[in-house]
Design a protein around this motif. Structure first.
Motif, short mmCIF file in Angstrom:
data_model
loop_
_atom_site.label_atom_id
_atom_site.label_comp_id
_atom_site.label_asym_id
_atom_site.label_seq_id
_atom_site.Cartn_x
_atom_site.Cartn_y
_atom_site.Cartn_z
N THR A 408 0.89 -1.31 -0.03
CA THR A 408 0.01 -0.08 0.04
C THR A 408 0.84 1.45 0.05
O THR A 408 0.57 2.33 -0.73
N GLU A 409 2.06 1.15 0.87
CA GLU A 409 2.92 2.52 0.61
C GLU A 409 3.31 2.72 -0.70
O GLU A 409 3.49 3.99 -1.01
N VAL A 410 3.52 1.87 -1.45
CA VAL A 410 4.00 2.16 -2.90
C VAL A 410 2.82 2.50 -3.75
O VAL A 410 3.03 3.64 -4.44
N LEU A 414 2.32 6.03 -5.95
CA LEU A 414 2.06 6.17 -7.21
C LEU A 414 0.71 7.11 -7.65
O LEU A 414 0.75 7.73 -8.41
N ARG A 415 -0.30 6.82 -6.86
CA ARG A 415 -1.64 7.76 -7.03
C ARG A 415 -0.93 9.04 -6.71
O ARG A 415 -1.65 9.97 -7.47
N ARG A 416 -0.38 9.39 -5.69
CA ARG A 416 -0.12 10.95 -5.37
C ARG A 416 0.81 11.45 -6.69
O ARG A 416 0.74 12.82 -6.95
N GLY A 470 -8.41 -7.16 -6.92
CA GLY A 470 -8.01 -5.80 -6.44
C GLY A 470 -6.59 -5.67 -6.55
O GLY A 470 -6.06 -4.36 -6.36
N ASP A 471 -5.60 -6.51 -7.02
CA ASP A 471 -4.28 -6.06 -7.12
C ASP A 471 -4.28 -5.03 -8.59
O ASP A 471 -5.05 -5.18 -9.21
N TYR A 472 -3.06 -4.43 -8.65
CA TYR A 472 -3.01 -3.31 -9.44
C TYR A 472 -2.15 -3.44 -10.61
O TYR A 472 -1.25 -4.29 -10.66
N PHE A 501 11.46 -0.14 0.75
CA PHE A 501 10.34 -0.33 0.95
C PHE A 501 9.76 -1.59 0.86
O PHE A 501 8.71 -2.08 1.33
N PHE A 502 10.60 -2.44 0.29
CA PHE A 502 10.47 -4.04 0.11
C PHE A 502 11.44 -4.98 1.03
O PHE A 502 11.83 -6.13 0.70
#
Length: 586
Positions: A408-410, A414-416, A470-472, A501-502
């Motif tokens: 979710t953090e990633v 990406l959305r921002r 629901g995966d992107y 992040f990973f």
């Protein structure tokens, strides 16, 4: 006297006339506005002039809002409407390091002058100015007079770190701070043509009051780079010279003094402001006034640069629009993306540098040689300027990245950035390019709250991977393509992997008890002679391996079906297999 100050005129004006001097202009030339004074001044401008709109745009780690000030002659303040009118947009950010406050004071005077002076108002016909009054609100509240030990004024100022002790000019891509998250959303809304981030330099002593970092020319799209280097930068350097404030490229150098080996260009990666904005085809500048000059000339230098930049953008509005459109269009067809760069030490241009002679004299502290600059010995010399960078690593563009929703953090970042994401509508297994992390190096000390990874080595395999409803899916045929590549390719300098992040994939979750697995491993070797042969060959090639029973047992385990397939497997999959089934808008 500074050309932009109205002090004399205002003192001669009738008593009933409003006093529009900024807090800096009311001071003794060595004071800077406080956060409260700055916001109150822009609020006054907003109330008095319909061409100015000030508003809160998001949060900061200090709990106070971040503001934007929008200046438009036609009173259009919404980004989409501004862009629909084909206006050039300039974003000015101040106070990321509140101990470097010249831009804060200069921008306040600039905003006032551009609505009060008829000649400057005309410049606003074809552009919109967006000003962040103080970006690091947190640090500006931490006011002191000592932390900028090398700096000549002002009398008091803010602190470099924010409320979480982060340097916000290392936070653009990782976005640990609320400040950076708010900025990312602002950048996505406005998509400025030109961005300026105002600073004060440290380092050597020299004659200039202003130095400049421009977006590294080899990292910027060629159409924008050509315009910037051949047209915009000559205008800015020439204009500063005409205003008796000569400017030089940022004084970063190898050697004892700048003239020893010459200047070196600054390679700003996406952790920095102009490196981040470059991912979206925005020309960026970081202005660096010189710490040892008096405060008033430093404010004047910032004002002059911003004024000259606005005039240049107005003059070149068509050329900038054409270069930006070309860059955006060609991005859609770009197939190869550089991920890392190295300075070419064989390529240099020559620049005139106005410096001071460096001397080695005995230190009063240690009696060892110490460097000092002799202001009684100024010089003008031709020195090399190394500012050509070559790609050292590149990747082919996939059609899309498949991103499990667990990260979710990633996804939030990406959305921002304005990334369009689609979501799978059913569970499915897809075969794409999967990375396994073979090796990497990690810094021994934390850097801005993270242990940075570098020198990432990957193994790529075509592998079926299970994805869930629901995966992107992030397709690359969108304006954020470069941003996607430089953040999601783990070997990129400022990728989300590099920032940790990973990190959970780097730790093994299941293992074995050696006394139990000894028998299992022996059975595996009996049943698979080729596995036995590979083991024996490794023992012959590596004496340390041959001497370690534990290492050999671990090797057999890693070749077996018992070894977890998710260990060291990068969870984002590169997809180049055409249309995906059952993907819907987010």
């Amino acid at each position: 006297m500074l050309s932009f100050l109205l002090s004399t005129l205002l003192l001669a004006a009738p008593a009933s006339s409003p006093d529009w001097r900024t807090p800096f202009e009311k001071g003794n030339g060595n004071t800077t506005t406080t956060y409260a004074e700055c916001i109150a001044y822009y609020q006054r401008l907003d109330k008095a002039y319909p061409e100015i709109r000030m508003r809160e745009i998001g949060g900061t780690d200090a709990g106070l809002p971040l503001h934007e000030v929008v200046i438009g002659l036609d009173k259009t303040f919404e980004p989409a409407k501004v862009r629909s009118k084909n206006r050039r947009i300039i974003l000015i950010q101040n106070g990321i390091h509140p101990g470097e406050p010249e831009g804060i004071d200069a921008a306040m005077a600039l905003a006032r002058d551009y609505v009060q002076k008829p000649e400057l108002r005309q410049q606003l016909r074809d552009i919109t100015l967006v000003i962040i009054p103080i970006y690091n609100v947190d640090g500006s509240l931490n006011r002191n007079s000592t932390t900028r030990a090398n700096q000549n004024g002002p009398e008091s100022y803010g602190f470099r770190g924010n409320a979480r002790h982060l340097d916000l000019n290392r936070d653009y891509v990782k976005q640990d701070s609320r400040n950076a998250r708010t900025f990312a959303e602002l950048l996505t809304r406005w998509r400025p043509d030109v961005f300026v981030d105002t600073h004060t330099s440290d380092g050597a002593d020299y004659q200039y009051a202003m130095t400049l970092i421009a977006t590294q020319k080899d990292k910027l799209h060629p159409a924008l780079s050509q315009y910037m280097t051949q047209t915009l930068l000559p205008q800015l350097y020439g204009g500063m010279q005409q205003r008796a404030t000569p400017m030089t490229p940022y004084v970063d150098f190898e050697g004892r003094t700048p003239d020893a080996r010459g200047l070196v260009g600054f390679l700003e990666t996406p952790r920095y402001s102009s490196g981040y904005t470059a991912l979206f085809n925005t020309i960026g500048f970081i202005t660096e006034t010189h710490m040892l000059k008096a405060y008033t000339p430093r404010v004047k230098a910032q004002y002059d640069f911003l004024d000259l930049l606005i005039r240049a953008v107005v003059h070149d509005k068509a050329a900038i629009g054409q270069a930006r459109a070309e860059a955006d269009s060609q991005l859609a067809a770009q197939t190869t993306f550089p991920l890392a760069w190295k300075l070419d030490t064989t390529a240099a241009e020559t620049v005139t540098f106005l410096g001071y002679e460096g001397r080695l004299t005995p230190s009063e502290i240690s009696n060892k040689p110490r460097l000092s600059y002799d202001r009684q010995a100024p010089y003008s010399r031709q020195i090399p300027y190394y500012n050509t960078f070559r790609p050292t690593l590149a990747v082919q563009r996939p059609q899309a990245y498949l991103i499990p929703q667990a990260w979710t953090e990633v996804v939030d970042r990406l959305r921002r950035a304005g990334t369009s994401l689609r979501r799978l509508t059913r569970d499915t297994t897809l075969t794409g390019e999967v990375y396994y992390v073979q090796d990497y190096k990690t810094g021994p000390r934390p850097y801005e709250g993270h242990y940075l990874h570098s020198q990432v080595e990957l193994r790529t395999v075509q592998q079926p991977t299970a994805f869930h409803t629901g995966d992107y899916v992030a397709w690359l045929n969108q304006p954020t393509a470069r941003y996607l590549v430089e953040t999601l390719e783990p070997q990129a300098t400022d990728s989300f992997f590099s920032w940790g992040f990973f990190d959970s994939i780097l730790q093994q979750k299941e293992y074995f008890s050696d006394y139990v697995f000894e028998d299992v491993a022996a059975d595996l070797l009996r049943k698979d002679p080729s596995l036995r042969a590979r083991l024996e060959k490794l023992k012959q090639q590596n004496a340390a391996f041959a001497a370690s029973g534990a290492a050999q047992l671990d090797w057999v385990y890693r070749q077996s079906e018992y070894y977890e397939k998710s260990h060291l497997r990068y969870p984002i999959v590169r997809w180049s297999g055409g249309k995906l089934p059952d993907a819907a808008d987010k």
